[in-house]
Write an enzyme that holds these catalytic residues in place. Structure first.
Site, PDB file in Angstrom:
ATOM      1  CB  SER A 187       3.583   7.901   9.768  1.00 51.42           C
ATOM      2  OG  SER A 187       3.717   9.245  10.142  1.00 51.42           O
ATOM      3  CE1 TYR A 208      -2.021   8.511   9.785  1.00 49.70           C
ATOM      4  CE2 TYR A 208      -0.144   9.416  10.950  1.00 49.70           C
ATOM      5  CZ  TYR A 208      -0.702   8.903   9.800  1.00 49.70           C
ATOM      6  OH  TYR A 208       0.074   8.751   8.677  1.00 49.70           O
TER       7      TYR A 208
HETATM    8  P1  NDP Z   1      -4.275   9.459   0.583  1.00 49.06           P
HETATM    9  O1  NDP Z   1      -5.500   9.814   1.359  1.00 49.06           O
HETATM   10  O2  NDP Z   1      -4.039  10.117  -0.700  1.00 49.06           O
HETATM   11  O3  NDP Z   1      -4.224   7.875   0.334  1.00 49.06           O
HETATM   12  C1  NDP Z   1      -4.785   6.942   1.207  1.00 49.06           C
HETATM   13  C2  NDP Z   1      -5.468   5.897   0.382  1.00 49.06           C
HETATM   14  O4  NDP Z   1      -5.985   4.885   1.255  1.00 49.06           O
HETATM   15  C3  NDP Z   1      -6.657   6.479  -0.396  1.00 49.06           C
HETATM   16  O5  NDP Z   1      -6.636   6.022  -1.712  1.00 49.06           O
HETATM   17  C4  NDP Z   1      -7.865   5.931   0.365  1.00 49.06           C
HETATM   18  O6  NDP Z   1      -8.999   5.745  -0.446  1.00 49.06           O
HETATM   19  C5  NDP Z   1      -7.321   4.624   0.865  1.00 49.06           C
HETATM   20  N1  NDP Z   1      -8.118   4.126   1.979  1.00 49.06           N
HETATM   21  C6  NDP Z   1      -8.587   4.804   3.046  1.00 49.06           C
HETATM   22  N2  NDP Z   1      -9.317   4.002   3.817  1.00 49.06           N
HETATM   23  C7  NDP Z   1      -9.323   2.796   3.217  1.00 49.06           C
HETATM   24  C8  NDP Z   1      -9.929   1.558   3.524  1.00 49.06           C
HETATM   25  N3  NDP Z   1     -10.710   1.392   4.616  1.00 49.06           N
HETATM   26  N4  NDP Z   1      -9.737   0.517   2.694  1.00 49.06           N
HETATM   27  C9  NDP Z   1      -8.980   0.653   1.582  1.00 49.06           C
HETATM   28  N5  NDP Z   1      -8.391   1.803   1.220  1.00 49.06           N
HETATM   29  C10 NDP Z   1      -8.560   2.865   2.042  1.00 49.06           C
HETATM   30  O7  NDP Z   1      -3.062   9.703   1.587  1.00 49.06           O
HETATM   31  P2  NDP Z   1      -1.526   9.275   1.517  1.00 49.06           P
HETATM   32  O8  NDP Z   1      -1.117   8.851   0.168  1.00 49.06           O
HETATM   33  O9  NDP Z   1      -0.800  10.358   2.193  1.00 49.06           O
HETATM   34  O10 NDP Z   1      -1.519   8.012   2.502  1.00 49.06           O
HETATM   35  C11 NDP Z   1      -0.932   6.775   2.182  1.00 49.06           C
HETATM   36  C12 NDP Z   1      -0.240   6.231   3.414  1.00 49.06           C
HETATM   37  O11 NDP Z   1       0.850   7.083   3.758  1.00 49.06           O
HETATM   38  C13 NDP Z   1      -1.126   6.154   4.645  1.00 49.06           C
HETATM   39  O12 NDP Z   1      -0.915   4.933   5.309  1.00 49.06           O
HETATM   40  C14 NDP Z   1      -0.642   7.301   5.514  1.00 49.06           C
HETATM   41  O13 NDP Z   1      -0.847   7.085   6.872  1.00 49.06           O
HETATM   42  C15 NDP Z   1       0.830   7.317   5.152  1.00 49.06           C
HETATM   43  N6  NDP Z   1       1.505   8.560   5.466  1.00 49.06           N
HETATM   44  C16 NDP Z   1       1.170   9.752   4.840  1.00 49.06           C
HETATM   45  C17 NDP Z   1       1.867  10.919   5.127  1.00 49.06           C
HETATM   46  C18 NDP Z   1       1.580  12.219   4.460  1.00 49.06           C
HETATM   47  O14 NDP Z   1       2.176  13.239   4.870  1.00 49.06           O
HETATM   48  N7  NDP Z   1       0.731  12.292   3.464  1.00 49.06           N
HETATM   49  C19 NDP Z   1       2.946  10.913   6.131  1.00 49.06           C
HETATM   50  C20 NDP Z   1       3.207   9.631   6.706  1.00 49.06           C
HETATM   51  C21 NDP Z   1       2.523   8.517   6.376  1.00 49.06           C
HETATM   52  P3  NDP Z   1     -10.157   6.900  -0.484  1.00 49.06           P
HETATM   53  O15 NDP Z   1      -9.442   8.164  -0.901  1.00 49.06           O
HETATM   54  O16 NDP Z   1     -11.135   6.400  -1.472  1.00 49.06           O
HETATM   55  O17 NDP Z   1     -10.691   6.985   0.901  1.00 49.06           O
END
Ligand code: NDP
Length: 318
Positions: free
Chosen positions: A164, A176
């Site tokens: 990120s 985070y």
């Molecule tokens: P989402 O919450 O949509 O996606 C995150 C996914 O990770 C979800 O499907 C969630 O499942 C899954 N997840 C959470 N915990 C676990 C776990 N313990 N084991 C397996 N899967 C897990 O958010 P984003 O798409 O935004 O996030 C994706 C990545 O992008 C992350 O690493 C985030 O830090 C990064 N990111 C996002 C930004 C943003 O602005 N959105 C900016 C910078 C980085 P469930 O929903 O079932 O919990």
């Protein structure tokens, strides 16, 4: 003199553009494993790569999300449930991947799953709050990588780690940004080590995008929960008025906006997986490229002034 300089810069960009356009062959035979495919970037990437003909192995945290993804994709895409915070779940998913990829190995591992975790001011949090976030975003990413690396090495493939802009500039308290700084450090050493085996490591650094993770109500809820259980002394130092202004600052995303076009991020991931010469780092979103990244190179006093500009002051601030 200036003309030579402009020509040199132009030539550099031309060569880079040409190199980056080259695509690896036999994409339809290549397996890519994506964590956190149930929503957000991971979900879109799974659908995008499936459309492009790659063999997608999509890991979702719940079977319900996996079912929904299968309903939207081709029969070639397969799903598995995976909780990256649990060793036994990672072991089972690794075995599942092994059975599918066989001798070909795993071409792509995308460490995308993550949580925003409990957050607020550092002082409001407990050690366990930090552990919760680090356990998923950092240690989960590391454990999944260690477990699947032999298969990636076999394919001379790619590891794509989703960090990120918070991994380049610590924009908020809590685990985070610490976890994302950790992902950056892990990726750096991994990249140098795996170069010996023809494995490439890329890091994705998105700015702010609209996903479940950045849902304002969820973020409010996280901060409110942390605040509710903060020590009375802490509440007195900051004051309820501070909390209200803090909420306003979050909902407005004071410094940038939450962008809706998630493909700005998934296109970077796709490039990292399919280009002959992927980049080491991808910044996704104008805010990452033009605001946060330049700010990370600024003198600290200047970055601090920008990041704290317009933020409320604690009740007992000097
Ligand atoms: P989402 O919450 O949509 O996606 C995150 C996914 O990770 C979800 O499907 C969630 O499942 C899954 N997840 C959470 N915990 C676990 C776990 N313990 N084991 C397996 N899967 C897990 O958010 P984003 O798409 O935004 O996030 C994706 C990545 O992008 C992350 O690493 C985030 O830090 C990064 N990111 C996002 C930004 C943003 O602005 N959105 C900016 C910078 C980085 P469930 O929903 O079932 O919990």
């Amino acid at each position: 003199m200036w003309l030579y300089l402009v020509a040199l810069v132009g030539l550099y960009h031309l060569v880079r553009w040409h190199r980056e356009r080259q695509v690896v062959s036999h994409l339809r035979d290549k397996y890519v494993f994506i964590t956190g495919s149930g929503s957000g970037f991971g979900n879109l990437l799974a659908r995008q790569l499936d459309m492009r003909g790659l063999r997608v192995l999509a890991a979702c945290r719940t079977e319900k999300a996996a079912e929904q993804l299968r309903a939207q994709t081709s029969d070639r895409l397969e799903t598995v449930t995976l909780d990256i915070a649990k060793t036994e779940s990672i072991t089972a998913a690794t075995q599942w991947v092994k059975e599918r990829v066989g001798d070909r190995g795993l071409w792509g591992l995308v460490n995308n799953a993550g949580i925003s975790g409990p957050w607020g001011r550092n002082e409001w949090l407990t050690k366990q709050d930090f552990v919760t976030t680090l356990n998923v975003n950092l240690l989960g990413t590391i454990e999944v990588t260690l477990s699947l690396l032999p298969l990636v090495r076999k394919a001379r493939g790619r590891v794509v780690n989703v960090s990120s802009i918070g991994g380049r500039l610590s924009v908020m308290g809590g685990g985070y940004c610490i976890s994302k700084y950790g992902v950056e450090a892990f990726s750096d050493s991994l990249r140098r080590e795996l170069a010996h085996f023809g494995v490439k490591v890329a890091v994705i650094e998105p700015g702010s995008f609209k996903t479940n993770m950045t849902n304002t109500e969820r973020l409010f809820q996280h901060v409110q929960e942390v605040w509710d259980r903060a020590r009375p002394e802490i509440k007195e130092v900051y004051g309820e008025k501070f909390l209200a202004s803090y909420f306003t600052a979050i909902s407005k995303n004071r410094l940038t906006t939450y962008k809706e076009n998630l493909s700005e991020v998934t296109d970077c991931m796709e490039h990292a997986l399919t280009a002959c010469h992927p980049r080491t780092r991808y910044s996704a979103g104008w805010d990452a490229k033009l605001f946060y990244l330049p700010m990370s190179y600024m003198p600290t006093f200047l970055a601090d002034a920008i990041l704290t500009w317009g933020l409320p002051r604690p009740a007992k601030a000097l």
